[in-house]
Design a protein around this motif. Structure first.
Motif, PDB file in Angstrom:
ATOM      1  N   LEU A   1       8.383 -25.970  27.439  1.00 37.32           N
ATOM      2  CA  LEU A   1       8.426 -25.963  25.984  1.00 37.32           C
ATOM      3  C   LEU A   1       7.008 -25.802  25.469  1.00 37.32           C
ATOM      4  O   LEU A   1       6.105 -26.534  25.900  1.00 37.32           O
ATOM      5  N   LEU A   2       6.806 -24.856  24.567  1.00 39.61           N
ATOM      6  CA  LEU A   2       5.503 -24.656  23.946  1.00 39.61           C
ATOM      7  C   LEU A   2       5.550 -25.195  22.525  1.00 39.61           C
ATOM      8  O   LEU A   2       6.496 -24.915  21.787  1.00 39.61           O
ATOM      9  N   VAL A   3       4.535 -25.951  22.159  1.00 41.04           N
ATOM     10  CA  VAL A   3       4.484 -26.566  20.831  1.00 41.04           C
ATOM     11  C   VAL A   3       3.385 -25.884  20.021  1.00 41.04           C
ATOM     12  O   VAL A   3       2.208 -25.895  20.414  1.00 41.04           O
ATOM     13  N   TYR A   4       3.781 -25.253  18.906  1.00 40.31           N
ATOM     14  CA  TYR A   4       2.861 -24.508  18.056  1.00 40.31           C
ATOM     15  C   TYR A   4       2.761 -25.161  16.683  1.00 40.31           C
ATOM     16  O   TYR A   4       3.620 -25.961  16.286  1.00 40.31           O
ATOM     17  N   GLU A   5       1.710 -24.778  15.964  1.00 39.70           N
ATOM     18  CA  GLU A   5       1.673 -25.142  14.553  1.00 39.70           C
ATOM     19  C   GLU A   5       2.782 -24.377  13.831  1.00 39.70           C
ATOM     20  O   GLU A   5       3.133 -23.254  14.203  1.00 39.70           O
ATOM     21  N   TYR A   6       3.329 -24.979  12.815  1.00 38.38           N
ATOM     22  CA  TYR A   6       4.484 -24.421  12.111  1.00 38.38           C
ATOM     23  C   TYR A   6       4.016 -23.512  10.982  1.00 38.38           C
ATOM     24  O   TYR A   6       3.066 -23.827  10.263  1.00 38.38           O
ATOM     25  N   MET A   7       4.673 -22.370  10.848  1.00 42.17           N
ATOM     26  CA  MET A   7       4.363 -21.412   9.797  1.00 42.17           C
ATOM     27  C   MET A   7       5.529 -21.359   8.800  1.00 42.17           C
ATOM     28  O   MET A   7       6.579 -20.784   9.100  1.00 42.17           O
ATOM     29  N   PRO A   8       5.367 -21.957   7.622  1.00 43.94           N
ATOM     30  CA  PRO A   8       6.516 -22.134   6.714  1.00 43.94           C
ATOM     31  C   PRO A   8       7.096 -20.838   6.160  1.00 43.94           C
ATOM     32  O   PRO A   8       8.260 -20.814   5.766  1.00 43.94           O
ATOM     33  N   ASN A   9       6.321 -19.756   6.100  1.00 46.77           N
ATOM     34  CA  ASN A   9       6.842 -18.520   5.518  1.00 46.77           C
ATOM     35  C   ASN A   9       7.395 -17.554   6.559  1.00 46.77           C
ATOM     36  O   ASN A   9       7.649 -16.382   6.259  1.00 46.77           O
ATOM     37  N   GLY A  10       7.571 -18.038   7.789  1.00 41.68           N
ATOM     38  CA  GLY A  10       8.204 -17.214   8.807  1.00 41.68           C
ATOM     39  C   GLY A  10       7.351 -16.032   9.222  1.00 41.68           C
ATOM     40  O   GLY A  10       6.124 -16.058   9.158  1.00 41.68           O
ATOM     41  N   SER A  11       8.027 -14.981   9.638  1.00 43.00           N
ATOM     42  CA  SER A  11       7.320 -13.810  10.155  1.00 43.00           C
ATOM     43  C   SER A  11       7.188 -12.732   9.091  1.00 43.00           C
ATOM     44  O   SER A  11       7.975 -12.670   8.142  1.00 43.00           O
ATOM     45  N   LEU A  12       6.208 -11.876   9.295  1.00 36.89           N
ATOM     46  CA  LEU A  12       6.028 -10.730   8.402  1.00 36.89           C
ATOM     47  C   LEU A  12       7.261  -9.841   8.427  1.00 36.89           C
ATOM     48  O   LEU A  12       7.674  -9.305   7.388  1.00 36.89           O
ATOM     49  N   GLY A  13       7.864  -9.674   9.607  1.00 37.25           N
ATOM     50  CA  GLY A  13       9.057  -8.847   9.703  1.00 37.25           C
ATOM     51  C   GLY A  13      10.196  -9.370   8.850  1.00 37.25           C
ATOM     52  O   GLY A  13      10.897  -8.603   8.176  1.00 37.25           O
ATOM     53  N   GLU A  14      10.385 -10.689   8.855  1.00 43.58           N
ATOM     54  CA  GLU A  14      11.443 -11.284   8.037  1.00 43.58           C
ATOM     55  C   GLU A  14      11.168 -11.066   6.554  1.00 43.58           C
ATOM     56  O   GLU A  14      12.071 -10.746   5.770  1.00 43.58           O
ATOM     57  N   VAL A  15       9.924 -11.250   6.159  1.00 43.20           N
ATOM     58  CA  VAL A  15       9.578 -11.094   4.741  1.00 43.20           C
ATOM     59  C   VAL A  15       9.750  -9.645   4.296  1.00 43.20           C
ATOM     60  O   VAL A  15      10.246  -9.363   3.209  1.00 43.20           O
ATOM     61  N   LEU A  16       9.368  -8.705   5.159  1.00 40.67           N
ATOM     62  CA  LEU A  16       9.444  -7.289   4.783  1.00 40.67           C
ATOM     63  C   LEU A  16      10.866  -6.749   4.799  1.00 40.67           C
ATOM     64  O   LEU A  16      11.237  -5.924   3.961  1.00 40.67           O
ATOM     65  N   HIS A  17      11.668  -7.208   5.757  1.00 42.44           N
ATOM     66  CA  HIS A  17      12.936  -6.532   6.016  1.00 42.44           C
ATOM     67  C   HIS A  17      14.173  -7.365   5.719  1.00 42.44           C
ATOM     68  O   HIS A  17      15.285  -6.858   5.854  1.00 42.44           O
ATOM     69  N   SER A  18      13.993  -8.620   5.337  1.00 41.61           N
ATOM     70  CA  SER A  18      15.159  -9.440   5.038  1.00 41.61           C
ATOM     71  C   SER A  18      15.838  -8.968   3.758  1.00 41.61           C
ATOM     72  O   SER A  18      15.175  -8.543   2.804  1.00 41.61           O
ATOM     73  N   LYS A  19      17.165  -9.049   3.736  1.00 47.10           N
ATOM     74  CA  LYS A  19      17.898  -8.657   2.537  1.00 47.10           C
ATOM     75  C   LYS A  19      17.615  -9.616   1.389  1.00 47.10           C
ATOM     76  O   LYS A  19      17.643  -9.233   0.218  1.00 47.10           O
ATOM     77  N   GLU A  20      17.358 -10.864   1.728  1.00 50.53           N
ATOM     78  CA  GLU A  20      17.027 -11.854   0.700  1.00 50.53           C
ATOM     79  C   GLU A  20      15.509 -11.975   0.620  1.00 50.53           C
ATOM     80  O   GLU A  20      14.875 -12.582   1.473  1.00 50.53           O
ATOM     81  N   GLN A  21      14.926 -11.381  -0.392  1.00 52.61           N
ATOM     82  CA  GLN A  21      13.475 -11.353  -0.548  1.00 52.61           C
ATOM     83  C   GLN A  21      13.000 -12.641  -1.201  1.00 52.61           C
ATOM     84  O   GLN A  21      12.833 -12.739  -2.411  1.00 52.61           O
ATOM     85  N   SER A  22      12.791 -13.687  -0.362  1.00 50.41           N
ATOM     86  CA  SER A  22      12.330 -14.960  -0.899  1.00 50.41           C
ATOM     87  C   SER A  22      10.838 -14.933  -1.211  1.00 50.41           C
ATOM     88  O   SER A  22      10.349 -15.716  -2.017  1.00 50.41           O
ATOM     89  N   VAL A  23      10.096 -14.024  -0.563  1.00 50.05           N
ATOM     90  CA  VAL A  23       8.652 -13.906  -0.772  1.00 50.05           C
ATOM     91  C   VAL A  23       8.344 -12.452  -1.101  1.00 50.05           C
ATOM     92  O   VAL A  23       8.800 -11.538  -0.406  1.00 50.05           O
TER      93      VAL A  23
END
Length: 1015
Positions: free
Chosen positions: A777-799
């Protein structure tokens, strides 16, 4: 008399002692006191970041403690510091001016760290300095102008920094200099003529800068020179000076990729000690001088990627020490000389893409050291010599795109050293030689577009390393053997355009790494085996132009990475499974010319032509609408229909109640159930390895592994969001491909330690690793706005991402990749650069994620998805098909795709691009038209008002990064510099300025041409 002589002698000795004492005290008085040197080093340390605590022993025990025992510090006879060696300690920060207080320094080594800022000007006060190495850092601006005051300096190594401005013209005044390395920086302007006045110089490195102008003929005066490096990103646009023929002590000459024009001067034939000559990637023309045959010490000759003409001179027969000859991508004519067979040490012969004719020399194989042979893309005729592998060292045999005839030699089936054989695009005939597919090292076999006949030998089941096989468009026939599924490493399997028949064996998807399967244009019959769903890594599937019958298996919806599906021109019937619309990766598909019926699934976008030839299909964009559900006529069967309906409804109701109960039970006891089914990985004790101070334990990390906490899935594993007792939010990645019984980690711990030490503001921090030797298990710092791909291509544009934000994301991601490529030792190649691996924090700052993990997977001998090994579909560099390897240039290609995503808002592969067209090809096509740039920009960022110059610069960087040839792509350091120049170029022009836009995109020979010149 005697007493007087004794008195005079005593007086003389006394005077000598007094003078000596004065000299010693004077020397001590002029030297820096020990206490001051210690204080100077402490001040130097104060300005540095030392994450690995290399300088932990740099501390004052008392006021007079000398620093001679400190790490990296060496003292001389008088306990004064004479050497400071901080090489490769992962240090960062700014070098303090206190360094100038160490007046007796002879040696300074600060190389392979992350220092920034300027070199302190106080360096010039170090009058004893002989060796200065500050290579591979991030020092910027120019060198101190009075560097020439270092009168004893012998070695000046400033390689791979960010120094800019003109080259310091007065360096030649340091008469003791023997080694000058200024390469890998951003020096511009021309080379000072004064550089021809270095009297003792043996090494001159000016490569990898931005130098222009003519190469001074005065450099021919450096007769002591042994190594000269001037290539890569310089753009001299000048000839090679004939005076270079005077450099008779030269051993290495590297002038690759620096804009050279004209012909190769015959005077270079005077360099009798030369063992390396690199002149590739220039615009040299004319014949290869016969005088190069005088270079009897030459081992490596690379003249590739020029415009050289004429024949290969016969005088090269005298180069008996030659190990590498690369003349590819020129316009050479004539035949391949027979004398190449007599070069006994020749290991690499590249003659690809010339105009060579005639046959391949029959005796070429008598050179028993021949290892890599590429004669592709010429006009060669005749047959393949049977003894090419006589020395059993031949690894690459590449004869693509010639006019070769006859059979493939049977002797190649006994060439155990072969790893790649590429014979496509000829007129070869006969069967596949026995033994060829079972060679112990073979990983790539291409025989496409020939006339090879017979069947696939059954021995293919022994091809343990084979990963790429292309038999397309030949005359092969018979059935596919069921044992075809026993190929553990195969990733691409192409047999299109042959005469294979029978059914498709279900075992074909027992190949665990298969990601491209092309069976089109054969005579396969029967059903599509539902076992095709076992191909979990399949991205491309083409079964078109066969005689397949039956229905399309609905199980295919479980192929998670499928992006290309062609089932056209068969005899398939029944509906298109509605679940296909849920395949988020599926962007190119074709179901045309079958007997399909019913409504088409609700795909996001498509061209109606992919459904034509199926008259019973309806709905969607098709002209025929689907009929409403039929109302049954009242008849004597109505009661039975009603009864059936009542029974079905009752059963459905009972099933719903049961499912609701199970759902409540699962929600209540989910954690216990989840942990129960993962008990194998929980039984063994867990170890938490922390890479910084952590306020949580392994137990608290394990508590995150709950279905409700899943925030992402991918080829690398499943990602969970976890809230620690302290309130800290982390991301936990459970690595895929692990299971019961792993006895050791195959170097995983050592690799993960390396990744855990990496610190950069634009790279996601790896906080720790939990392992019980069965699961990691790898433990990373959390990124609240997700990935750039999700922001660019998601049908629901939350950002929403405006232009400035996108520019910042591009620059920040480039900085992160630049750090991995240039500032890590050894460098880290990401191998899966994509928008989904660029994460955004709460302020939309970009952080590169999943770096280095592909290497970990590869080293653990586990089978991982394509995205883990060599990139994701749409991001893979074109040379992957040629080399099956990725390097930092592959990362740069993928980053170019990400830039295009930022500009267009589109995915790397979209149906609207057309069959076989990705975003790179689509962008190149769009910008050919006057309004193309306007059309390709993402309208969601508000097109009007966007600064025109910035768009053009980012587009240019994207096109350069995605150049077809790796050598044409910039380094990540260059990318960072080019993107950093975007904002300063802002001059008020925007995409609302239609006249300026028309001028810009309308002139084919102006700036747009400059954008396209490298692609």
């Amino acid at each position: 008399m005697a007493m007087g002589e004794i008195t005079r002698a005593f007086a003389f000795v006394l005077r000598v002692l007094m003078i000596t004492s004065l000299i010693i005290f004077s020397q001590l008085a002029t030297s820096v006191p020990i206490y001051d040197e210690s204080q100077a080093l402490i001040a130097l340390k104060a300005g540095l970041n030392d994450p690995l605590m290399h300088l932990a022993d740099w501390k004052l025990a008392n006021g007079t403690s000398p620093p001679c025992q400190w790490t990296g510090v060496t003292c001389g006879n008088l306990s004064t510091v004479v050497s400071l060696n901080l090489s490769n300690m992962n240090l960062s920060g700014v070098v303090s001016s206190e360094l100038g207080s160490l007046k007796n320094l002879v040696n300074i080594s600060l190389d392979r760290n992350n220092f920034t800022g300027e070199l302190p000007a106080e360096l010039v006060t170090l009058s004893q300095l002989q060796y200065l190495n500050v290579s591979t850092n991030s020092f910027s601006f120019g060198l101190p102008s009075n560097f020439f005051q270092l009168h004893l300096l012998q070695v000046l190594d400033c390689f791979n920094n960010f120094f800019s401005g003109p080259l310091p013209p007065d360096l030649w005044r340091i008469l003791t200099l023997q080694h000058v390395s200024l390469g890998g920086n951003y020096f511009n302007g021309s080379i000072p003529l004064e550089y021809g006045r270095f009297s003792n110089l043996k090494y001159l490195g000016l490569n990898g800068n931005s130098l222009t102008g003519s190469i001074p003929a005065e450099l021919g005066n450096l007769t002591e020179l042994r190594e000269l490096y001037m290539g890569y990103f310089n753009n001299f646009t000048s000839r090679i000076p004939a005076s270079f023929g005077n450099l008779t002590n030269l051993i290495r000459l590297d002038m690759a990729n620096c804009g050279l024009l004209g012909s190769i001067p015959p005077e270079l034939g005077n360099l009798g000690q030369l063992d390396t000559m690199f002149l590739m990637l220039n615009a040299l023309e004319g014949p290869i001088p016969a005088q190069l045959g005088n270079l009897v010490s030459l081992k490596s000759l690379d003249l590739s990627y020029n415009n050289l003409t004429g024949v290969i001179p016969s005088t090269l027969i005298y180069l008996q020490k030659l190990e590498l000859m690369s003349l590819m991508n020129n316009q050479l004519e004539g035949t391949i000389p027979d004398f190449l067979s007599d070069l006994a040490n020749l290991e690499v012969l590249y003659l690809w893409k010339n105009k060579l004719t005639g046959t391949i020399p029959e005796n070429l194989g008598q050179n028993l050291n021949l290892t890599l042979l590429d004669l592709s893309s010429n006009f060669l005729t005749g047959s393949i010599p049977k003894d090419l592998c006589a020395g059993q060292k031949l690894q690459w045999l590449i004869l693509l795109e010639n006019q070769l005839t006859g059979p493939i030699p049977e002797s190649l089936g006994r060439c155990e050293s072969l790893t790649k054989i590429r014979l496509g695009g000829n007129s070869l005939s006969g069967p596949i030689p026995l033994g060829l597919l079972s060679l112990p090292n073979i990983n790539m076999v291409e025989i496409q577009n020939n006339q090879v006949s017979g069947s696939i030998p059954s021995e293919i089941i022994d091809a343990l390393l084979l990963s790429y096989l292309d038999f397309s468009h030949n005359n092969l026939s018979s059935k596919l053997p069921e044992s075809i599924g026993n190929l553990p490493g195969i990733m691409s399997f192409f047999i299109a355009g042959n005469h294979f028949s029978g059914s498709i064996p279900p075992q074909i998807c027992d190949m665990p790494n298969l990601n491209k399967l092309d069976l089109s244009g054969n005579s396969f019959s029967g059903n599509i085996p539902p076992e095709i769903a076992n191909c979990k890594k399949l991205g491309l599937l083409d079964m078109s132009h066969n005689s397949l019958t039956g229905s399309i298996p609905s199980e295919m919806e479980y192929i998670p990475d499928l992006y290309f599906l062609n089932l056209s021109h068969n005899q398939l019937s029944g509906p298109i499974p509605s679940q296909f619309a849920n395949l988020q990766t599926l962007s190119i598909f074709d179901f045309s010319y079958n007997n399909l019926s019913g409504p088409i699934p609700p795909f996001d976008s498509y061209n109606v032509s992919v459904f034509e030839g199926n008259p019973l299909l309806c709905g969607g964009l098709l002209p025929q609408a689907c009929p409403n559900a039929t109302h049954g006529h009242r008849s004597k069967g109505v009661n039975s229909n009603l009864l059936a309906w009542l029974v079905g409804a009752s059963f459905s109701a009972a099933l719903m109640v049961l499912m609701a109960g199970m759902s409540c039970f699962f929600r209540k006891y989910r954690s216990q159930i989840y942990k129960y089914f993962h008990r194998e990985s929980i039984i063994r004790p867990w170890k938490l390895t922390a890479f910084q101070r952590l306020d949580f334990s392994a137990t608290e990390v394990l508590d995150c592994l709950d279905e409700d906490n899943i925030i992402g899935r991918g080829g690398a594993g499943t990602v969970y969001k976890g809230v620690m007792p302290s309130g800290e939010i982390v991301a936990v990645k459970r690595l895929a491909g692990e299971g019961k019984g792993a006895s050791h980690d195959h170097g995983f711990s050592a690799e993960i330690q390396t990744l855990g030490k990496i610190r950069h503001r634009n790279i996601v921090r790896l906080l720790g690793c939990c392992s019980n030797h069965e699961t990691n298990l790898l433990v990373y710092e959390y990124m609240p706005n997700g990935s750039l791909g999700e922001v660019l291509h998601s049908k629901e544009q939350s950002v929403s991402l405006d232009w400035d934000t996108r520019c910042n994301i591009a620059i920040q991601a480039a900085h992160g990749l630049c750090y991995l490529h240039h500032d890590c030792s050894p460098l880290i190649v990401h191998r899966d650069v994509k928008s989904n691996n660029i994460l955004l924090d709460s302020t939309l700052h970009a952080h590169v994620a999943d770096f280095g993990l592909a290497k970990l997977f590869q080293d653990t001998d586990k089978t991982e998805s394509m995205s883990s090994i060599a990139g994701s579909y749409g991001y893979i560099a074109p040379e992957y098909a040629y080399t099956l390897k990725v390097n930092e240039k592959s990362d740069i290609y993928s980053f170019g795709v990400v830039l295009m995503e930022l500009l267009t808002g589109k995915r790397p592969i979209e149906a609207e691009f057309g069959d076989g067209v990705d975003i790179v090809q689509w962008v190149r096509r769009e910008i050919q038209t006057k309004d193309g740039i306007l059309d390709l920009l993402d309208p969601r960022m508000g097109v009007v008002g966007i600064p025109l110059q910035e768009v053009m610069l980012v587009l240019r960087v994207a096109l350069l990064c995605s150049s077809d040839l790796p050598v044409d792509r910039p380094t990540m350091r260059d990318v960072v510099q080019m993107l950093a120049d975007v904002k300063p170029k802002r001059k008020g022009s925007s995409l609302g300025d239609s006249r300026e836009l028309a001028e810009l995109v309308g002139l084919k020979d102006d700036e747009l041409h400059q954008v396209l010149v490298c692609v």
